[in-house]
Design an enzyme around this catalytic site. Structure first.
Site, PDB file in Angstrom:
ATOM      1  N   ARG A  64      46.661  31.179  32.392  1.00 41.98           N
ATOM      2  CA  ARG A  64      45.406  31.936  32.371  1.00 41.98           C
ATOM      3  C   ARG A  64      45.603  33.200  31.540  1.00 41.98           C
ATOM      4  O   ARG A  64      46.461  34.015  31.863  1.00 41.98           O
ATOM      5  CB  ARG A  64      44.986  32.307  33.799  1.00 41.98           C
ATOM      6  CG  ARG A  64      43.775  33.235  33.834  1.00 41.98           C
ATOM      7  CD  ARG A  64      43.345  33.617  35.247  1.00 41.98           C
ATOM      8  NE  ARG A  64      42.241  34.562  35.162  1.00 41.98           N
ATOM      9  CZ  ARG A  64      42.188  35.759  35.749  1.00 41.98           C
ATOM     10  NH1 ARG A  64      43.197  36.163  36.522  1.00 41.98           N
ATOM     11  NH2 ARG A  64      41.163  36.546  35.590  1.00 41.98           N
ATOM     12  N   HIS A  73      38.198  40.679  30.518  1.00 47.61           N
ATOM     13  CA  HIS A  73      39.177  41.309  31.412  1.00 47.61           C
ATOM     14  C   HIS A  73      39.321  42.768  30.987  1.00 47.61           C
ATOM     15  O   HIS A  73      40.419  43.236  30.677  1.00 47.61           O
ATOM     16  CB  HIS A  73      40.505  40.551  31.385  1.00 47.61           C
ATOM     17  CG  HIS A  73      41.375  40.761  32.587  1.00 47.61           C
ATOM     18  ND1 HIS A  73      41.886  39.720  33.343  1.00 47.61           N
ATOM     19  CD2 HIS A  73      41.837  41.892  33.173  1.00 47.61           C
ATOM     20  CE1 HIS A  73      42.637  40.211  34.330  1.00 47.61           C
ATOM     21  NE2 HIS A  73      42.628  41.528  34.255  1.00 47.61           N
ATOM     22  N   GLU A  99      36.904  40.200  38.073  1.00 48.23           N
ATOM     23  CA  GLU A  99      36.744  41.288  39.034  1.00 48.23           C
ATOM     24  C   GLU A  99      35.619  42.279  38.733  1.00 48.23           C
ATOM     25  O   GLU A  99      35.876  43.467  38.443  1.00 48.23           O
ATOM     26  CB  GLU A  99      38.078  42.052  39.177  1.00 48.23           C
ATOM     27  CG  GLU A  99      39.248  41.166  39.549  1.00 48.23           C
ATOM     28  CD  GLU A  99      40.520  41.955  39.853  1.00 48.23           C
ATOM     29  OE1 GLU A  99      40.610  43.121  39.470  1.00 48.23           O
ATOM     30  OE2 GLU A  99      41.413  41.392  40.511  1.00 48.23           O
ATOM     31  N   ASN A 122      41.088  36.687  43.250  1.00 45.32           N
ATOM     32  CA  ASN A 122      42.321  37.459  43.100  1.00 45.32           C
ATOM     33  C   ASN A 122      42.576  38.125  44.439  1.00 45.32           C
ATOM     34  O   ASN A 122      41.747  38.900  44.918  1.00 45.32           O
ATOM     35  CB  ASN A 122      42.178  38.522  42.013  1.00 45.32           C
ATOM     36  CG  ASN A 122      42.001  37.896  40.636  1.00 45.32           C
ATOM     37  OD1 ASN A 122      42.175  36.691  40.460  1.00 45.32           O
ATOM     38  ND2 ASN A 122      41.655  38.726  39.664  1.00 45.32           N
ATOM     39  N   TYR A 137      45.309  40.281  46.849  1.00 47.59           N
ATOM     40  CA  TYR A 137      46.540  41.063  46.937  1.00 47.59           C
ATOM     41  C   TYR A 137      46.822  41.601  48.339  1.00 47.59           C
ATOM     42  O   TYR A 137      47.940  41.572  48.804  1.00 47.59           O
ATOM     43  CB  TYR A 137      46.498  42.229  45.937  1.00 47.59           C
ATOM     44  CG  TYR A 137      46.588  41.754  44.504  1.00 47.59           C
ATOM     45  CD1 TYR A 137      47.824  41.488  43.925  1.00 47.59           C
ATOM     46  CD2 TYR A 137      45.437  41.528  43.753  1.00 47.59           C
ATOM     47  CE1 TYR A 137      47.925  41.019  42.619  1.00 47.59           C
ATOM     48  CE2 TYR A 137      45.530  41.057  42.435  1.00 47.59           C
ATOM     49  CZ  TYR A 137      46.770  40.806  41.881  1.00 47.59           C
ATOM     50  OH  TYR A 137      46.860  40.339  40.595  1.00 47.59           O
ATOM     51  N   GLU A 163      44.693  34.952  40.757  1.00 46.36           N
ATOM     52  CA  GLU A 163      45.760  35.956  40.763  1.00 46.36           C
ATOM     53  C   GLU A 163      46.266  36.146  42.185  1.00 46.36           C
ATOM     54  O   GLU A 163      45.472  36.229  43.123  1.00 46.36           O
ATOM     55  CB  GLU A 163      45.280  37.345  40.288  1.00 46.36           C
ATOM     56  CG  GLU A 163      45.033  37.471  38.820  1.00 46.36           C
ATOM     57  CD  GLU A 163      44.530  38.862  38.433  1.00 46.36           C
ATOM     58  OE1 GLU A 163      44.821  39.848  39.153  1.00 46.36           O
ATOM     59  OE2 GLU A 163      43.841  38.944  37.406  1.00 46.36           O
TER      60      GLU A 163
HETATM   61  C1  PNW Z   1      43.840  43.091  39.267  1.00 41.59           C
HETATM   62  N1  PNW Z   1      42.273  47.850  43.427  1.00 41.59           N
HETATM   63  O1  PNW Z   1      43.418  44.435  39.264  1.00 41.59           O
HETATM   64  C2  PNW Z   1      43.680  42.702  37.815  1.00 41.59           C
HETATM   65  O2  PNW Z   1      42.928  41.543  37.591  1.00 41.59           O
HETATM   66  C3  PNW Z   1      44.938  42.710  37.037  1.00 41.59           C
HETATM   67  O3  PNW Z   1      44.642  42.947  35.680  1.00 41.59           O
HETATM   68  C4  PNW Z   1      45.914  43.699  37.641  1.00 41.59           C
HETATM   69  O4  PNW Z   1      47.058  43.858  36.855  1.00 41.59           O
HETATM   70  C5  PNW Z   1      46.259  43.185  39.034  1.00 41.59           C
HETATM   71  O5  PNW Z   1      45.100  42.998  39.818  1.00 41.59           O
HETATM   72  C6  PNW Z   1      47.235  44.066  39.800  1.00 41.59           C
HETATM   73  O6  PNW Z   1      46.658  45.319  40.042  1.00 41.59           O
HETATM   74  C7  PNW Z   1      43.144  45.219  40.350  1.00 41.59           C
HETATM   75  O7  PNW Z   1      42.428  49.058  43.276  1.00 41.59           O
HETATM   76  C8  PNW Z   1      43.303  46.584  40.162  1.00 41.59           C
HETATM   77  O8  PNW Z   1      41.878  47.379  44.533  1.00 41.59           O
HETATM   78  C9  PNW Z   1      43.008  47.452  41.181  1.00 41.59           C
HETATM   79  C10 PNW Z   1      42.562  46.954  42.387  1.00 41.59           C
HETATM   80  C11 PNW Z   1      42.397  45.589  42.570  1.00 41.59           C
HETATM   81  C12 PNW Z   1      42.707  44.721  41.544  1.00 41.59           C
END
Ligand code: PNW
Length: 447
Positions: free
Chosen positions: A73, A117, A162, A290, A292, A348
């Site tokens: 991707r 992006h 996002e 995505n 995290y 992601e």
């Molecule tokens: C994503 N937050 O970004 C992006 O899609 C990527 O480009 C990035 O490198 C990756 O996650 C890791 O950060 C985010 O603050 C950036 O919640 C910030 C946030 C969430 C996702």
């Protein structure tokens, strides 16, 4: 060993601004300008060179092949294709993506392409960027050009990466480019991003191209911190802000009523025109997510949406984000239940840790554990009936982590930013084994 479904899609992910470099061969984007603002990006880092992928894409694709990763991707840089934000195309820019696709085809790696992006041509920001409704047609035109050129070579298209980050961090909190801090601007930008998504899906359908198209949202699971009713209410607001504001227009054709009410003190929503919600809810082939981390909320007067963040007591990555894999299975199951069982790809998932090179190797057991727990959670979701079709690890390479610059390393492959040397980390080799086995050896149950 726990097996994944046959034909499960395995990949890694990157984005253009974070890895390409090659600043001289593209136009200025909002991130180029943002990086020049003192104090916005850690250590004054920028994307002029990044991982120099523009010159090293062949060796990078070779590395993917060596690691047996069958999908990749990546994103196309709008400002590389239309440097001046007008309709004069930069053929050299298109040629780069042509070459990259050719290289992937040679190695038998399938592309999933993100159309936006975050690297908006600065010239379009000068006209208001995502706050200006004209951008919808401009984005659709850019996508038309991409579909014309590559429509028969890409199996998987993602309109936006996002929209929450684009609109909130870019126009609401100001942590990302273009750095506005304005609630009406946030809501307007979010609306135009989602609208442009719908318009592009419609244009894509009209072409009857062979691939699939969807959108990627950053979603998390939010939990009340304690038993207080006010904590539960704060959690509903946070979920509305982060998740439902973007999911409901795409899948249900309306904004969530509770959030419309919360936001009505900031705007009269006059930027929402007749037919917009219908356009935004054009049927997608899949939802990309995505994932995290999670949030724990309490009621906190004075805070944004009166939602206060508390610690759940889990271990953290070097981003400070709490690790809680059950948040992913909870989220996937919730999407199945609330949004009519959509086809989902995790586009992601990954973690930043403070990796170091020792004797030419990078041992990253924390990242292996993170990935292993989250893949285990994916399997639990699949067992529960979630239509999860694939998983892309973020990221293929260490790269430019936006406001954090190069100090946060998300890669499966280590990058020495002085020499541009690539070193596959232990986690890359571990991921390779998962792919080869199409299954996961379980060491311990995640919590
Ligand atoms: C994503 N937050 O970004 C992006 O899609 C990527 O480009 C990035 O490198 C990756 O996650 C890791 O950060 C985010 O603050 C950036 O919640 C910030 C946030 C969430 C996702």
């Amino acid at each position: 060993m726990r097996k994944f479904p046959e034909n499960f899609v395995w990949g890694t992910a990157t984005s253009s601004f974070q890895i390409e470099g090659g600043r001289e061969s593209r136009g200025e984007s909002i991130w180029d300008q943002f990086c020049k603002n003192p104090g916005k990006v850690l250590n004054g880092d920028h994307g002029e060179v990044a991982c120099d992928h523009i010159n090293r894409y062949k060796e990078d694709v070779q590395l993917m092949k060596d690691l047996n990763v069958p999908w990749y991707r990546f994103s196309i840089s709008w400002s590389r294709v239309f440097p001046n934000g007008d309709r004069v195309v930069n053929e050299e820019g298109l040629q780069f993506y042509d070459n990259l696709l050719t290289e992937l085809e040679k190695q038998g790696i399938k592309p999933a392409v993100t159309l936006y992006h975050w690297d908006l041509p600065q010239a379009l920001q000068d006209k208001g960027g995502w706050m200006n409704r004209d951008i919808v047609e401009e984005f659709a035109h850019y996508c038309d050009v991409i579909f014309d050129r590559f429509g028969d070579r890409v199996s998987n298209w993602i309109t936006h990466n996002e929209p929450w980050v684009v609109s909130w961090l870019g126009y609401g909190s100001g942590e990302h480019a273009p750095g506005y801090r304005d609630i009406p601007a946030f809501l307007k930008a979010a609306h135009h991003v989602l609208l442009s998504h719908g318009v592009v899906v419609k244009r894509f359908r009209e072409r009857q191209l062979p691939g699939e198209i969807g959108i990627t949202l950053n979603l998390n699971s939010s939990y009340p911190f304690d038993e207080n009713a006010s904590s539960a209410e704060a959690t509903v607001r946070w979920d509305g802000f982060l998740n439902r504001w973007f999911l409901d227009p795409v899948f249900k054709g309306h904004y969530p009523a509770d959030m419309l009410e919360h936001y009505s003190v900031y705007t009269d929503f006059s930027f929402v025109k007749d037919g917009d919600l219908e356009t935004m809810s054009a049927a997608v082939d899949f939802l990309g997510i995505n994932y995290y981390s999670i949030s724990y909320l309490t009621h906190q007067p004075g805070a944004w949406l009166e939602a206060g963040h508390e610690s759940g007591g889990h271990r953290r990555t070097s981003m400070g984000w709490e690790v809680y894999a059950k948040g992913l299975s909870d989220l996937l199951i919730r999407l199945k239940n609330d949004y009519d069982n959509p086809v989902i790809y995790v586009t992601e998932n990954g973690a930043a840790y403070d990796d170091v090179v020792t004797n030419g190797e990078v041992q990253d057991p924390d990242r292996v554990q993170y990935l292993q727990e989250h893949l285990d959670a994916c399997l639990d979701a699949i067992d529960a009936g979630v239509d999860l079709k694939g998983y892309f690890a973020w990221s293929f390479l260490d790269n430019f982590e936006w406001a954090f610059g190069y100090c946060k390393r998300f890669g499966l492959v280590y990058v020495d930013f002085e020499t541009q040397q690539r070193i596959p980390k232990e986690s890359a080799k571990w991921f390779q084994q998962v792919i080869v086995n199409n299954g996961l050896k379980i060491q311990q149950q995640y919590t």
